[in-house]
Design an enzyme around this catalytic site. Structure first.
Site, short mmCIF file in Angstrom:
data_model
loop_
_atom_site.label_atom_id
_atom_site.label_comp_id
_atom_site.label_asym_id
_atom_site.label_seq_id
_atom_site.Cartn_x
_atom_site.Cartn_y
_atom_site.Cartn_z
CB ALA A 126 -88.80 60.24 -74.82
N GLY A 127 -91.19 59.00 -76.38
CA GLY A 127 -92.34 58.03 -76.34
C GLY A 127 -93.26 58.00 -77.64
CB THR A 165 -87.03 55.19 -74.89
OG1 THR A 165 -87.44 56.09 -73.90
CG2 THR A 165 -85.61 54.36 -74.17
CG ASN A 185 -97.14 54.08 -71.38
OD1 ASN A 185 -96.28 53.55 -71.52
ND2 ASN A 185 -96.52 55.39 -70.83
CG MET A 194 -96.24 51.93 -74.62
SD MET A 194 -97.32 51.19 -75.85
CE MET A 194 -96.28 51.30 -77.26
CG PHE A 210 -87.83 51.07 -73.11
CD1 PHE A 210 -88.66 52.08 -72.94
CD2 PHE A 210 -86.94 50.99 -72.00
CE1 PHE A 210 -88.26 53.29 -71.77
CE2 PHE A 210 -86.33 51.73 -71.10
CZ PHE A 210 -87.30 52.92 -71.00
CG ASN A 227 -86.38 56.64 -70.06
OD1 ASN A 227 -86.37 56.45 -68.57
ND2 ASN A 227 -87.15 56.39 -70.75
CB SER A 256 -89.53 53.75 -68.32
OG SER A 256 -90.72 53.06 -68.50
CG ASN A 292 -94.53 51.29 -68.22
OD1 ASN A 292 -95.41 51.07 -67.13
ND2 ASN A 292 -94.66 52.22 -69.06
CB THR A 293 -87.95 48.45 -68.25
OG1 THR A 293 -88.31 48.82 -69.60
CG2 THR A 293 -86.93 47.39 -68.40
CE LYS A 300 -89.14 61.82 -69.34
NZ LYS A 300 -89.77 61.68 -70.59
CB THR A 360 -91.47 63.82 -63.60
OG1 THR A 360 -92.65 63.98 -63.78
CG2 THR A 360 -90.96 64.73 -62.42
CG ASN A 361 -90.49 58.56 -67.38
OD1 ASN A 361 -91.60 58.17 -68.08
ND2 ASN A 361 -89.49 57.98 -67.89
N GLY A 410 -100.51 62.82 -68.40
CA GLY A 410 -101.53 63.89 -68.59
C GLY A 410 -102.19 64.90 -67.22
CE1 TYR A 461 -97.84 60.64 -76.96
CE2 TYR A 461 -95.87 59.78 -75.86
CZ TYR A 461 -96.92 59.62 -76.61
OH TYR A 461 -97.28 58.27 -77.34
#
Length: 355
Positions: free
Chosen positions: A64-65, A88, A113, A115, A117, A192, A195, A197-198, A237, A265-266, A287, A337
């Site tokens: 995802a992403g 997502t 990242n 981002m 969502f 999800n 993440s 990032n939220t 996730k 994992t995330n 990565g 990814y």
């Protein structure tokens, strides 16, 4: 050829490069000659596996992403994947966090990242998914069967997330709206809650909050009279940054709620030893720097589930050997990814070839 293209793409802002490649893949999928060319170039040998009651052409999927709004299914399906996880997706459109929000850590083969969502919302994504069936609407199949046929039998999952301004106490409402929208269109769904990032999202992994959320999700699935909704696999996730106690609680809640699988994992908020001058950027790290941590968490999750549900491994898969190791650790499927960003779409075919 990919090193040549990567040298060009890496001169661009990461988000610009991502948008450009996604649109190229989307366009290629809409033009039969280019679609056939890509399919011939990246075709992977069939190595089918049965997971969640679904047949996957091979164990390698897109994480995802990458395609947040479900726009490039036809093009992505030519790249050799056994499944695509889209999203997502959130109920309402939202812009995500301020830019810049993606950073390459080239010396470390990593990406950060934040981002948050960004996306066009569930109605747009649902229309895009329905569009995969338009060319064969005369066929007397269900919408999901039509969509599966046009995308060449590739398994499609949709990754679901709550809107940023939805409080955690109301998160179940967002996930249920998304379930009702995507159950007729997807082969499986992913909740999800991991993440970074939220703001506050990861608190939904805490035992009490997770139990309440998954109780609502399971209740919604059971209450619907549609066989499609009752049978759709639902995965959760998890983050790689959970302590042993937190991981034990989260896996226990997932199993108790009758969910069908776990994705481990995330991205991670940890940093470790990094060489890049971008290492201090906030956000989730993916990565190569995630490889060892993801393997560690995968091993713990496999032990905790003890064969009761399948586990999909994602995080730090940069080579065929990385994918093979995660499958040997007990993962049923793997997803890539960041490895594609650094090594190109041929990575999928190489992984399948080396299984």
């Amino acid at each position: 050829m990919y090193p040549f293209f990567r040298s060009f793409l890496f001169r661009l802002d990461p988000e610009t490069a991502h948008h450009l490649t996604l649109q190229l893949i989307r366009t290629a999928g809409m033009i039969p000659p280019s679609c056939w060319f890509l399919a011939a170039m990246f075709k992977a040998r069939p190595k089918p596996v049965e997971v969640f009651g679904l047949t996957f052409k091979n164990p390698v999927g897109l994480a995802a992403g990458y395609d947040k709004d479900c726009e490039a299914i036809r093009g992505l399906s030519t790249l050799g994947f056994g499944h695509l996880e889209l999203g997502t997706v959130t109920p309402r459109p939202q812009p995500g966090n301020p830019k810049p929000r993606i950073f390459r850590l080239i010396e470390d083969q990593g990406i950060i990242n934040r981002m948050g969502f960004p996306g066009k919302g569930m109605e747009y994504a649902a229309r895009a998914l329905r569009g995969t069936a338009k060319r064969i609407q005369s066929n007397p199949l269900t919408m999901k069967e039509n969509a599966t046929q046009i995308r060449n039998d590739i398994v499609v999952g949709v990754n679901l997330g709550k809107n940023k301004d939805t409080p955690n106490e109301g998160a179940a409402g967002d996930y249920i709206k998304l379930m009702r929208t995507f159950t007729p269109l997807a082969d499986y769904l992913t909740i999800n809650i991991s993440s970074p990032n939220t703001v506050g999202l990861r608190r939904l992994q805490e035992r009490e909050m997770l139990e309440g959320l998954l109780r609502a999700v399971a209740g919604e699935r059971a209450a619907d009279d549609s066989p499609q909704q009752k049978n759709i696999p639902i995965l959760v996730k998890l983050a790689p940054d959970l302590t042993n106690e937190e991981l034990d609680d989260a896996v226990g809640a997932i199993l108790d709620a009758g969910m069908d699988g776990i994705i481990a994992t995330n991205t991670t908020i940890s940093r470790g030893t990094l060489r890049s001058d971008r290492a201090g950027e906030q956000g989730g790290l993916s990565g190569r720097p995630l490889t060892a941590l993801s393997d560690e968490i995968l091993t713990k999750v496999i032990r905790l589930v003890n064969g009761r549900v399948p586990v999909i491994a994602v995080g730090g898969i940069m080579t065929p050997a990385d994918a093979r190791r995660k499958l040997d650790l007990g993962a049923a499927l793997v997803q890539v990814y960041s490895g594609m960003i650094y090594n190109g779409p041929g990575l999928v075919k190489d992984i399948v070839k080396n299984l």
